[in-house]
Design a protein around this motif. Structure first.
Motif, short mmCIF file in Angstrom:
data_model
loop_
_atom_site.label_atom_id
_atom_site.label_comp_id
_atom_site.label_asym_id
_atom_site.label_seq_id
_atom_site.Cartn_x
_atom_site.Cartn_y
_atom_site.Cartn_z
N ALA A 155 19.87 34.91 64.58
CA ALA A 155 19.33 36.33 65.27
C ALA A 155 20.21 37.75 64.77
CB ALA A 155 18.72 36.18 66.85
N MET A 156 18.87 38.73 65.03
CA MET A 156 19.61 40.18 64.93
C MET A 156 20.06 40.48 66.38
SD MET A 156 20.01 41.19 61.66
CE MET A 156 19.65 43.36 62.15
N LEU A 157 21.47 41.07 66.34
CA LEU A 157 21.83 41.81 67.54
C LEU A 157 20.34 42.87 67.99
CD1 LEU A 157 24.61 42.26 69.66
CD2 LEU A 157 25.26 43.71 68.52
N SER A 158 19.64 42.93 67.69
CA SER A 158 18.71 44.46 67.86
C SER A 158 17.69 43.54 68.39
CB SER A 158 18.35 44.86 67.20
OG SER A 158 17.73 44.42 65.69
N ASP A 159 18.12 41.45 67.97
CA ASP A 159 16.49 41.30 69.18
C ASP A 159 16.96 41.19 70.63
OD1 ASP A 159 15.88 40.94 66.11
OD2 ASP A 159 16.45 38.54 65.81
N GLU A 163 33.21 34.87 70.71
CA GLU A 163 33.46 36.54 69.77
C GLU A 163 33.60 36.78 68.03
OE1 GLU A 163 33.52 40.28 68.31
OE2 GLU A 163 35.20 39.45 69.97
N CYS A 164 33.50 36.96 67.41
CA CYS A 164 34.17 37.31 65.57
C CYS A 164 33.54 38.12 65.85
CB CYS A 164 33.52 35.91 65.02
SG CYS A 164 33.97 34.90 65.32
N THR A 165 33.10 40.01 66.53
CA THR A 165 32.97 40.34 65.54
C THR A 165 33.77 41.15 65.03
OG1 THR A 165 32.78 41.82 67.72
CG2 THR A 165 30.92 40.52 67.81
N GLY A 166 34.84 40.91 65.29
CA GLY A 166 35.87 42.60 65.09
C GLY A 166 35.55 44.19 66.11
N SER A 167 35.15 44.14 66.63
CA SER A 167 34.90 45.46 67.24
C SER A 167 34.75 45.31 68.15
CB SER A 167 33.59 45.12 66.45
OG SER A 167 32.35 46.32 67.51
N LEU A 195 23.50 29.73 67.59
CA LEU A 195 22.82 30.78 67.28
C LEU A 195 23.86 31.55 67.28
CD1 LEU A 195 19.83 32.89 67.33
CD2 LEU A 195 20.65 33.01 69.94
N VAL A 196 23.47 32.14 65.79
CA VAL A 196 24.83 33.64 65.12
C VAL A 196 24.36 34.46 65.66
CG1 VAL A 196 25.85 34.24 62.94
CG2 VAL A 196 25.59 31.92 63.74
N VAL A 197 24.64 34.94 66.70
CA VAL A 197 24.07 37.24 66.19
C VAL A 197 25.01 37.64 65.48
CG1 VAL A 197 23.50 38.60 67.67
CG2 VAL A 197 22.94 36.07 68.45
N GLY A 198 23.98 38.77 64.34
CA GLY A 198 24.88 39.53 63.42
C GLY A 198 23.76 40.75 63.51
N LYS A 199 24.70 42.32 62.76
CA LYS A 199 23.61 43.03 62.41
C LYS A 199 23.50 42.99 60.67
CE LYS A 199 26.75 46.24 65.15
NZ LYS A 199 27.36 46.62 65.37
N ASP A 251 25.67 21.93 74.34
CA ASP A 251 25.83 23.29 74.85
C ASP A 251 25.64 24.44 74.18
OD1 ASP A 251 28.04 22.98 76.62
OD2 ASP A 251 29.70 22.36 75.57
N ARG A 252 25.08 24.83 74.37
CA ARG A 252 24.39 26.23 74.23
C ARG A 252 25.08 27.15 73.58
NH1 ARG A 252 20.49 27.26 78.89
NH2 ARG A 252 23.45 26.31 79.53
N ILE A 253 25.11 27.28 72.72
CA ILE A 253 26.49 27.81 71.87
C ILE A 253 25.95 29.91 70.98
CG2 ILE A 253 28.73 28.45 70.36
CD1 ILE A 253 28.97 25.30 70.86
N ILE A 254 26.40 30.25 71.13
CA ILE A 254 25.86 32.39 70.81
C ILE A 254 27.58 31.90 69.92
CG2 ILE A 254 24.89 34.20 70.46
CD1 ILE A 254 23.82 34.02 73.24
N ASP A 255 27.49 32.41 68.76
CA ASP A 255 28.23 33.15 67.79
C ASP A 255 28.31 34.66 67.41
OD1 ASP A 255 30.71 33.35 65.71
OD2 ASP A 255 29.81 32.31 64.29
N LEU A 256 29.39 35.44 67.95
CA LEU A 256 28.90 37.14 67.80
C LEU A 256 29.41 37.31 66.49
CD1 LEU A 256 28.74 38.97 71.49
CD2 LEU A 256 27.60 38.80 69.25
N GLY A 257 28.64 37.28 65.37
CA GLY A 257 29.19 38.24 64.23
C GLY A 257 29.41 37.09 62.98
N ASP A 258 28.52 37.84 62.45
CA ASP A 258 28.00 37.35 60.56
C ASP A 258 29.14 37.98 59.53
OD1 ASP A 258 27.50 39.47 59.98
OD2 ASP A 258 25.31 39.78 60.66
N GLY A 259 30.09 37.73 60.03
CA GLY A 259 31.05 38.14 58.93
C GLY A 259 32.00 36.78 58.10
#
Ligand code: ZN
Ligand code: ZN
Length: 317
Positions: free
Chosen positions: A200-204, A216-220, A180-184, A154-162
């Motif tokens: 990766a950076m969210l801006s990438d 989705e783990c961004t808390g936002s 892939l973990v995507v954060g800021k 499975d291709r998994i993206i984990d949003l949030g580096d907290g």
């Protein structure tokens, strides 16, 4: 006893808080460490309308009951075990439940906490307090594979580096190869890369509409809309974030792309303790700072600062 108390969005240190009176099935635990979590910060902003002693991530020593004298961690949902939901095997969803430090039950930012005996798990000797205090959030990360059949490819993206994003990434990477973990925050992403997980950076320029699963783990409040741009048609979004207040969202993409949305909360403590015992999940790099319970108000302020991962409270220091 000492306690950190939330009252009408105001957090205060109380040095003369009455000791908790245990209910019929509860025991008193002398807390040794507690962790500050995003949920605590949301509670201060008004989430759940909670008032009382904060804190639900803890390790301590049972003062009574069958585990008296032993180190324990405690599941946070206190169920009635009598209603139809409990009898059908879903005590974490008991409509009569209280939740430690979150809903109608005083929490663990205190010298003592009352916990239902059946919520307690003995901590193996090889797990130090600094690690055991992460059992609750690691269990929450393990709730994802408990709810979803995750395949190795499975291709998994984990949003949030907290805090929670880091733990979810480690749990997911132990099951699937393409996480892939995507954060800021480059420093937080660096911690995750050091564990061998891609970031990766969210801006990438991120692969759009390609992930089988987005966690989705961004808390936002922007986390879910972002997740929708990353998940593939017929893919799954796992929502771990609890955000105070009401969000608005265009729901049509869920229908058009037939996206599955899975809410995910508390998880299995036994799996978490096993993973911590065997070093499957590394938690100590997350510890950013520690405060004595008497400085708990400062600890909560510190946890709200940018770039800060886990802040611990020490009761005995
Ligand atoms: Zn938490
Ligand atoms: Zn119940």
């Amino acid at each position: 006893m000492r306690a950190i108390v939330l009252q009408q969005s105001d957090v205060q240190f109380d040095s003369v808080r009455p000791t908790p009176t245990p209910g019929p099935d509860e025991v008193i635990v002398r807390v040794t460490r507690a962790g500050v979590c995003e949920t605590d910060l949301q509670l201060i902003k008004g989430y759940m309308g909670f008032h009382g002693v904060l804190g639900h991530e803890f390790v301590g020593v049972a003062e009574s009951g069958p585990y008296a004298g032993r180190r324990v961690v405690g599941e946070i949902n206190c169920a009635c075990w009598m209603c139809a939901t409990c009898r059908s095997g879903l005590p974490t969803h008991c409509p009569n439940r209280t939740v430690l430090g979150i809903l109608n039950h005083d929490g663990a930012f205190a010298d003592l906490i009352a916990v239902p005996q059946r919520n307690l798990h003995v901590v193996p000797d090889s797990i130090p307090d600094d690690v055991a205090v992460f059992t609750e959030p690691v269990a929450a990360a393990f709730q994802i594979p408990a709810q979803l059949a995750i395949r190795k490819n499975d291709r998994i993206i984990d949003l949030g580096d907290g805090r929670l994003g880091n733990l979810c990434a480690q749990v997911l990477a132990s099951i699937a190869d393409d996480v892939l973990v995507v954060g800021k925050h480059p420093e937080k992403l660096g911690l995750i890369e050091a564990l061998g997980v891609k970031t990766a950076m969210l801006s990438d320029d991120l692969p759009r509409r390609a992930a089988d699963i987005v966690v989705e783990c961004t808390g936002s409040e922007s986390g879910l809309p972002t997740a929708l741009t990353l998940v593939r048609p017929r893919g799954t979004i796992v929502l771990k974030t609890t955000v105070a207040g009401t969000q608005t969202l265009a729901w049509a993409p869920f229908v058009i792309d037939e996206v599955t949305l899975v809410g995910s909360r508390c998880g299995p403590f036994d799996r978490a303790l096993e993973a911590l015992e065997h070093g499957l999940v590394e938690v100590q790099p997350l510890i950013a700072d520690r405060f004595n319970l008497s400085n708990g108000v400062m600890a909560l302020q510190r946890a709200q600062q940018k770039g800060v991962l886990k802040v611990l409270l020490e009761m005995d220091a």
